[in-house]
Every structure is written in structure tokens, then in C-alpha cells.
Design a protein around this motif. Structure first.
Motif: not given
Length: 202
Positions: A154-160
Motif C-alpha cells: 500500500n501507499k498513502g498516508i494510512i499505509k495499513g
């Protein structure tokens, strides 16, 4: 008869000319602007208004000091203090630029970083509905038997991302867990018919 010598006519009294006191408005203005700008400069977001204050304060204070050196003003101390306050405030404003740029770069780097994510569902439930993945791109599966595991990136601020598990009418216990780069970031348990367990990763 004695003849009296005439006295010369008296001259009208004239007060000595009063010297005009030196003006010091420019130096005082620079001092006030520099001091107010210095006070505002450390405050996040509000400190943006300190930029014009400290710049104008520096300009006015320098002009005030020039007037003092020419002998047309007497506010040397205020002018010097105004210059010092303006320079300090300007330094704080410049420091905020570096801090802000560093924070933006850090957030951008973290947003673009790819993380290894593992979604796990355990328990006694069967035929559970599993929704997982990034918040803007979720995936869904119907899992007949547990345990269930899915590995992704995953990418993004909230990886999970997120992991939602819903039991069927037969109920049972269901537990969700999210692991990001080998570290457990979320877990939750629910039980009963149509129970829902929700995990949100960091």
C-alpha cells in the motif's frame, strides 16, 4: 534750568527663539513594528503576518537611526532595539520556511513510500465477508473458512488501509488484524450473528 539728556527709546522685548525639538516618529514606528512582528513570528500560521511587520520595522528603524546620526532625531535606543527585534523576527520567519518545507517533504516522501501490509482474519466464523485494502481502492472476498491471510503493498498516508469482516447469520467469533512492515498496527474482535470487526491501519 538743567537740560535732561533724552534716553533712547526702549526696544521691545523679544523672547529667544525656541529650538524645535527633534522628531522621532520614524524610529518609534520601526520599534513598534519590529516588536509586534517578533511577538507574532513564533506563532504557527498566525506568524505569516509577521513578515511585512518585521520588514517594515527594519526599514523604519534603519531610517530612524540614520536620522539620529544626522542630529535630527533623538531616539537612538528605540531605533537600535527596533532593528534588533526586526532582525530576530525575520530570522524566526525564515526558520519557519525551512521547517515547513521539511515537513512537506517528509509527508510527501511518506505518502509515496510503499509498505508491505498483511491482512489477517481468524476465528470460528464461516462464510464471512472480508473487505480490505486502501480506503480509495477496497477489495472484497467471501471467505468460507478461517483463518484467512492476504499480503499486499500500500501507499498513502494510512499505509495499513482498512480491514472489515462481517459474520453471517450463524455468527461465531471473528478477529481482524493488520500488520504494516512487520509491525501490528490494529486488531479487533467481534462475535455473534452478523457481527462486524473493523481494523484501520496507520
Amino acid at each position: 534750568m538743567t537740560q535732561q539728556t533724552p534716553y533712547p527709546p526702549a526696544m521691545p522685548y523679544q523672547a529667544p527663539p525656541q529650538q524645535q525639538p527633534p522628531r522621532n516618529g520614524i524610529g518609534i514606528t520601526g520599534f513598534v513594528l519590529g516588536l509586534v512582528g517578533l511577538i507574532f513570528s513564533p506563532i504557527p500560521f498566525i506568524g505569516v503576518i509577521a513578515w511585512p511587520l518585521v520588514i517594515l520595522g527594519l526599514i523604519f528603524s534603519i531610517f530612524g537611526l540614520v536620522r539620529v546620526n544626522k542630529g535630527v532625531a533623538t531616539n537612538k535606543v528605540l531605533s537600535i532595539v527596533g532593528i534588533v527585534a526586526s532582525v530576530l523576527g525575520l530570522g524566526v520567519c525564515i526558520a519557519w520556511i525551512f521547517i515547513f518545507n521539511s515537513a512537506v517533504n517528509e509527508v510527501q516522501d511518506e505518502y509515496n513510500r510503499t509498505a508491505a501490509v498483511t491482512y489477517e482474519v481468524t476465528g470460528t466464523g464461516s462464510n464471512v465477508e472480508v473487505t480490505y485494502g486502501e480506503a480509495l481502492n477496497p477489495q472484497s472476498e467471501t471467505v468460507s473458512t478461517l483463518p484467512w491471510t492476504k499480503q499486499t503493498e500500500n501507499k498513502g498516508i494510512i499505509k495499513g488501509g482498512m480491514l472489515t469482516v462481517m459474520a453471517d447469520e450463524n455468527g461465531g467469533d471473528i478477529t481482524c488484524k493488520i500488520t504494516v512492515d512487520g509491525v501490528e498496527v490494529a486488531t479487533n474482535t467481534a462475535s455473534g450473528p452478523f457481527a462486524v470487526a473493523v481494523c484501520t491501519g496507520a
